[in-house]
Design a protein around this motif. Structure first.
Motif, mmCIF file in Angstrom:
data_model
loop_
_atom_site.group_PDB
_atom_site.id
_atom_site.type_symbol
_atom_site.label_atom_id
_atom_site.label_comp_id
_atom_site.label_asym_id
_atom_site.label_seq_id
_atom_site.Cartn_x
_atom_site.Cartn_y
_atom_site.Cartn_z
ATOM 1 N N GLU A 92 0.803 -1.222 0.000
ATOM 2 C CA GLU A 92 0.000 0.000 0.000
ATOM 3 C C GLU A 92 0.837 1.274 0.000
ATOM 4 O OE1 GLU A 92 -3.321 -0.161 -0.292
ATOM 5 O OE2 GLU A 92 -3.247 -2.355 -0.225
ATOM 6 N N GLY A 93 2.119 1.169 0.365
ATOM 7 C CA GLY A 93 2.984 2.341 0.398
ATOM 8 C C GLY A 93 2.669 3.292 1.539
ATOM 9 N N THR A 94 2.123 2.759 2.611
ATOM 10 C CA THR A 94 1.796 3.595 3.767
ATOM 11 C C THR A 94 1.930 2.799 5.052
ATOM 12 O OG1 THR A 94 0.105 4.978 4.810
ATOM 13 C CG2 THR A 94 -0.678 3.057 3.618
ATOM 14 N N ALA A 95 2.252 3.524 6.123
ATOM 15 C CA ALA A 95 2.306 2.901 7.453
ATOM 16 C C ALA A 95 1.163 3.435 8.307
ATOM 17 C CB ALA A 95 3.647 3.169 8.111
ATOM 18 N N SER A 96 0.112 3.930 7.675
ATOM 19 C CA SER A 96 -1.045 4.447 8.396
ATOM 20 C C SER A 96 -1.784 3.301 9.085
ATOM 21 C CB SER A 96 -1.999 5.147 7.421
ATOM 22 O OG SER A 96 -3.277 5.281 7.988
ATOM 23 N N PRO A 97 -1.903 3.350 10.424
ATOM 24 C CA PRO A 97 -2.636 2.290 11.124
ATOM 25 C C PRO A 97 -4.067 2.125 10.612
ATOM 26 C CG PRO A 97 -1.366 3.570 12.689
ATOM 27 C CD PRO A 97 -1.280 4.286 11.363
ATOM 28 N N ASP A 98 -4.719 3.222 10.230
ATOM 29 C CA ASP A 98 -6.080 3.139 9.693
ATOM 30 C C ASP A 98 -6.116 2.321 8.405
ATOM 31 O OD1 ASP A 98 -7.326 4.695 11.690
ATOM 32 O OD2 ASP A 98 -6.745 6.553 10.678
ATOM 33 N N LYS A 99 -5.177 2.614 7.492
ATOM 34 C CA LYS A 99 -5.142 1.907 6.200
ATOM 35 C C LYS A 99 -4.752 0.443 6.384
ATOM 36 C CE LYS A 99 -4.833 5.765 3.288
ATOM 37 N NZ LYS A 99 -5.774 6.066 2.321
ATOM 38 N N ILE A 100 -3.837 0.183 7.318
ATOM 39 C CA ILE A 100 -3.423 -1.200 7.566
ATOM 40 C C ILE A 100 -4.579 -1.989 8.175
ATOM 41 C CG2 ILE A 100 -1.864 -2.678 8.898
ATOM 42 C CD1 ILE A 100 0.255 -0.402 8.552
ATOM 43 N N GLU A 101 -5.284 -1.382 9.126
ATOM 44 C CA GLU A 101 -6.456 -2.039 9.720
ATOM 45 C C GLU A 101 -7.478 -2.366 8.637
ATOM 46 O OE1 GLU A 101 -9.745 -1.270 13.237
ATOM 47 O OE2 GLU A 101 -9.050 0.459 12.079
ATOM 48 N N GLU A 102 -7.730 -1.404 7.765
ATOM 49 C CA GLU A 102 -8.689 -1.589 6.683
ATOM 50 C C GLU A 102 -8.260 -2.711 5.741
ATOM 51 O OE1 GLU A 102 -9.736 1.082 2.861
ATOM 52 O OE2 GLU A 102 -9.935 2.134 4.786
ATOM 53 N N ALA A 103 -6.973 -2.818 5.465
ATOM 54 C CA ALA A 103 -6.465 -3.804 4.503
ATOM 55 C C ALA A 103 -6.442 -5.226 5.046
ATOM 56 C CB ALA A 103 -5.074 -3.408 4.033
ATOM 57 N N ILE A 104 -6.085 -5.388 6.331
ATOM 58 C CA ILE A 104 -5.900 -6.761 6.831
ATOM 59 C C ILE A 104 -6.743 -7.112 8.049
ATOM 60 C CG2 ILE A 104 -3.618 -7.089 5.847
ATOM 61 C CD1 ILE A 104 -2.387 -6.373 8.521
ATOM 62 N N GLY A 105 -7.481 -6.138 8.575
ATOM 63 C CA GLY A 105 -8.415 -6.441 9.659
ATOM 64 C C GLY A 105 -7.807 -6.575 11.041
ATOM 65 N N ILE A 106 -6.567 -6.200 11.212
ATOM 66 C CA ILE A 106 -5.966 -6.196 12.550
ATOM 67 C C ILE A 106 -6.345 -4.867 13.201
ATOM 68 C CG2 ILE A 106 -3.794 -6.170 13.838
ATOM 69 C CD1 ILE A 106 -2.595 -7.944 11.669
ATOM 70 N N PRO A 107 -6.836 -4.878 14.452
ATOM 71 C CA PRO A 107 -7.272 -3.639 15.106
ATOM 72 C C PRO A 107 -6.187 -2.556 15.082
ATOM 73 C CG PRO A 107 -7.831 -5.527 16.460
ATOM 74 C CD PRO A 107 -6.989 -6.042 15.327
ATOM 75 N N LYS A 108 -6.633 -1.318 14.898
ATOM 76 C CA LYS A 108 -5.716 -0.183 14.773
ATOM 77 C C LYS A 108 -4.777 -0.075 15.973
ATOM 78 C CE LYS A 108 -7.333 4.059 14.987
ATOM 79 N NZ LYS A 108 -7.920 5.351 14.647
ATOM 80 N N SER A 109 -5.282 -0.336 17.178
ATOM 81 C CA SER A 109 -4.422 -0.240 18.361
ATOM 82 C C SER A 109 -3.303 -1.278 18.301
ATOM 83 C CB SER A 109 -5.240 -0.408 19.644
ATOM 84 O OG SER A 109 -5.890 -1.672 19.654
ATOM 85 N N THR A 110 -3.611 -2.469 17.812
ATOM 86 C CA THR A 110 -2.606 -3.519 17.666
ATOM 87 C C THR A 110 -1.596 -3.128 16.592
ATOM 88 O OG1 THR A 110 -4.201 -5.201 18.325
ATOM 89 C CG2 THR A 110 -2.245 -5.970 17.151
#
Length: 161
Positions: free
Chosen positions: A15-33
């Motif tokens: 994705e070219g980003t380390a945004s927790p929101d985008k990562i959560e959206e992409a793989i379903g791991i909670p943003k806090s994790t």
């Protein structure tokens, strides 16, 4: 590292980003994790920075030059010569290699005059015996993040403990 870390790293690469929101959206791991794990990956040195990819051709550095460099053998020459090559303006990557070639140097430059200047700079290093440089005609693949070259299952199988 475990499977979640690998999933996070693969998502950053894809994705070219380390945004927790985008990562959560992409793989379903909670943003806090995701946030916690990103911090752990930074602290352990796995993640070094948050750089954006740049289109070098649009910037004006459209010529990729790959140079083979042969150097005078001596104790520690790979460090000494490698550092001198790395200090040449315009050099992006320097690899000390096994085999007939001592170093492979990659540079991205704007024009043929820059190529000539680079080669002159290489050859002005006392320990360098000769060089052979090539222009890239067509880039077939230039993946800035090697994680994108593997399936997630392969990464998990290979890199987890």
């Amino acid at each position: 590292m475990d499977e979640k870390d690998i999933q996070i790293l693969a998502t950053i690469a894809r994705e070219g980003t380390a945004s927790p929101d985008k990562i959560e959206e992409a793989i379903g791991i909670p943003k806090s994790t995701v946030h916690y794990r990103l911090n752990q990956l930074r602290e352990s040195g796995v993640i070094e920075n948050d750089l954006y990819d740049i289109d070098l051709e649009k910037v004006g550095l459209s010529i990729t030059l790959i140079s083979e460099v042969w150097a005078e053998f001596g104790e520690g020459y790979h460090d000494t010569v490698g550092e001198k090559l790395a200090d040449v303006e315009g050099v992006n990557q320097v690899y000390f290699t096994m085999g007939a070639t001592d170093f492979v140097v990659i540079a991205h430059v704007a024009n043929r005059e820059s190529v000539e200047s680079l080669v002159e700079d290489y050859e002005s290093i006392d320990e360098i015996e000769r060089t052979s440089s090539k222009f890239v005609i067509t880039t077939v693949k230039d993946e800035p993040n090697p994680l994108n070259d593997f399936e997630i299952e392969t990464l998990v199988e290979t890199l987890t403990e």
